[in-house]
Design a protein around this motif. Structure first.
Motif, PDB file in Angstrom:
ATOM      1  N   UNK A  83      18.062  24.848  28.363  1.00  0.00           N
ATOM      2  CA  UNK A  83      18.156  26.212  28.852  1.00  0.00           C
ATOM      3  C   UNK A  83      18.829  27.112  27.838  1.00  0.00           C
ATOM      4  N   UNK A  84      18.708  28.404  28.089  1.00  0.00           N
ATOM      5  CA  UNK A  84      19.250  29.421  27.190  1.00  0.00           C
ATOM      6  C   UNK A  84      19.824  30.557  28.023  1.00  0.00           C
ATOM      7  N   UNK A  85      20.964  31.091  27.587  1.00  0.00           N
ATOM      8  CA  UNK A  85      21.560  32.264  28.235  1.00  0.00           C
ATOM      9  C   UNK A  85      21.858  33.312  27.176  1.00  0.00           C
ATOM     10  N   UNK A  86      21.660  34.585  27.526  1.00  0.00           N
ATOM     11  CA  UNK A  86      21.935  35.668  26.576  1.00  0.00           C
ATOM     12  C   UNK A  86      23.064  36.543  27.091  1.00  0.00           C
ATOM     13  N   UNK A  87      23.765  37.170  26.166  1.00  0.00           N
ATOM     14  CA  UNK A  87      24.866  38.082  26.494  1.00  0.00           C
ATOM     15  C   UNK A  87      25.882  37.441  27.427  1.00  0.00           C
ATOM     16  N   UNK A  88      26.281  36.197  27.112  1.00  0.00           N
ATOM     17  CA  UNK A  88      27.265  35.537  27.958  1.00  0.00           C
ATOM     18  C   UNK A  88      28.617  36.231  27.818  1.00  0.00           C
ATOM     19  N   UNK A  89      29.510  35.990  28.811  1.00  0.00           N
ATOM     20  CA  UNK A  89      30.750  36.760  28.892  1.00  0.00           C
ATOM     21  C   UNK A  89      31.686  36.522  27.705  1.00  0.00           C
ATOM     22  N   UNK A  90      31.519  35.406  27.004  1.00  0.00           N
ATOM     23  CA  UNK A  90      32.391  35.113  25.875  1.00  0.00           C
ATOM     24  C   UNK A  90      31.586  34.566  24.717  1.00  0.00           C
ATOM     25  N   UNK A  91      31.846  35.077  23.512  1.00  0.00           N
ATOM     26  CA  UNK A  91      31.168  34.574  22.326  1.00  0.00           C
ATOM     27  C   UNK A  91      31.490  33.101  22.078  1.00  0.00           C
ATOM     28  N   UNK A  92      32.606  32.624  22.627  1.00  0.00           N
ATOM     29  CA  UNK A  92      32.988  31.229  22.437  1.00  0.00           C
ATOM     30  C   UNK A  92      31.911  30.304  22.991  1.00  0.00           C
ATOM     31  N   UNK A  93      31.273  30.695  24.091  1.00  0.00           N
ATOM     32  CA  UNK A  93      30.251  29.857  24.716  1.00  0.00           C
ATOM     33  C   UNK A  93      28.840  30.377  24.457  1.00  0.00           C
ATOM     34  N   UNK A  94      28.666  31.215  23.457  1.00  0.00           N
ATOM     35  CA  UNK A  94      27.358  31.804  23.186  1.00  0.00           C
ATOM     36  C   UNK A  94      26.568  30.897  22.255  1.00  0.00           C
ATOM     37  N   UNK A  95      25.898  29.902  22.808  1.00  0.00           N
ATOM     38  CA  UNK A  95      25.124  28.947  22.026  1.00  0.00           C
ATOM     39  C   UNK A  95      23.643  29.256  22.182  1.00  0.00           C
ATOM     40  N   UNK A  96      22.826  28.585  21.398  1.00  0.00           N
ATOM     41  CA  UNK A  96      21.403  28.888  21.438  1.00  0.00           C
ATOM     42  C   UNK A  96      20.723  28.172  22.602  1.00  0.00           C
ATOM     43  N   UNK A  97      20.468  26.874  22.488  1.00  0.00           N
ATOM     44  CA  UNK A  97      19.818  26.128  23.561  1.00  0.00           C
ATOM     45  C   UNK A  97      20.759  25.045  24.056  1.00  0.00           C
TER      46      UNK A  97
END
Length: 313
Positions: A258-272
């Protein structure tokens, strides 16, 4: 997501004549309550009805919850910050649809959610447009489209299920925030042989406008807390093989990403984000194919045990 605890529930399937059994699923009433070791608790009552040889469908639910969640652990943030998130509120939801042609249903839906949201943080370095706190009331109305050819909704062996919906939350109808929810899900089931079913799912989520954090998109896969990846959009896909060992016992294996965009923190902003694992099934109600499922799932750097009633999809 919520720690360890207990969920207790019950469902009553309404009696059917033989003609009704051949034409539509059984209507049901369900109730469930939950309590976990981090003092999260919730209760809900749900109703599902099928009428007129499956020409009409209704689903409704009401409930209340007091949830204590973790958005960001100190380890994830390199020991620099943490976020403890509390949600306390009530909700009501209803949708009604009618058959427009064989297998296709169109309907309307409405939802009311009244939530008090608070976040405690040891640092102020995490910022997001989704972090709107305090008392929030969301009132929405919308529409949806369904395509359903499953042989049995509670545990399909064959057929397809598609649902596309849009919900509009607006200040003009009593919502504190104006924003839009869009989502779709497509499930497909293939019975390869009597004891083997292959199931697949693709789903997506999009949020637009002034979205509260509790209504953000999540990645609906197994192996990690649901709060790890929350943002304005998400997409995921998974495949699951289901092997029947006997009339009641079975095994499963599954994998997805799965993929998520614009997550609340860049720390958890991964690709897939990967998800894979195995599970055991025990059928508690053969007439409706209702299973108890115990799954062990892994992701990139976490794992989880899921013990629930009913299949994942």
């Amino acid at each position: 997501t919520l720690g360890a605890g207990l969920i207790a529930g019950a469902a009553y399937f309404y009696p059917q004549t033989e003609d009704q059994k051949a034409a539509q699923p059984a209507s049901l009433t369900g109730i469930a309550g939950m309590y976990t070791d981090n003092d999260s608790k919730a209760v809900a009552i749900a109703q599902q009805n099928y009428w007129d040889s499956n020409q009409w469908r209704f689903t409704g639910a009401v409930g209340a919850a007091d949830l204590r969640l973790s958005l960001l652990s100190a380890d994830d943030a390199g020991g620099s910050s943490s976020l403890d998130w509390r949600l306390n509120g009530r909700f009501a939801f209803a949708r009604l649809s009618g058959q427009v042609r064989k297998g296709w249903y169109a309907g309307i839906l409405t939802r009311i959610v009244d939530v008090e949201q608070s976040i405690e943080t040891s640092a102020n370095s995490v910022q997001s447009p989704l972090l709107t706190l305090g008392d929030l009331r969301s009132v929405g109305i919308g529409a949806y489209l369904e395509y359903d050819t499953r042989d049995m909704p509670t545990n399909a062996y064959s057929g397809s299920y598609l649902k596309v919906d849009a919900l509009f939350n607006d200040k003009s109808i009593g919502s504190d925030n104006t924003y839009q929810n869009y989502s779709f899900v497509y499930n497909r089931y293939w019975q390869m042989r009597d004891s083997l079913v292959l199931a697949g799912q693709v789903q997506g989520c999009l949020r637009a406008g002034d979205v509260p954090l509790w209504d953000a998109c999540t990645i609906k896969l197994r192996g990690f807390p649901a709060t790890d990846f929350m943002g304005t959009g998400s997409m995921s896909g998974q495949l699951e093989g289901r092997w029947g060992l006997s009339e009641r016992w079975g095994l499963v294996g599954f994998a997805g990403a799965g993929y998520a965009r614009d997550v609340y923190s860049e720390i958890d902003n991964r690709e897939w984000i990967p998800s894979y694992g195995v599970g055991v099934r025990f059928m508690v109600l053969k007439s409706k194919r209702i299973n108890m499922r115990l799954d062990y799932a892994r992701s990139s750097d976490s794992d989880a045990i899921h013990f629930m009633v009913g299949e994942a999809f």
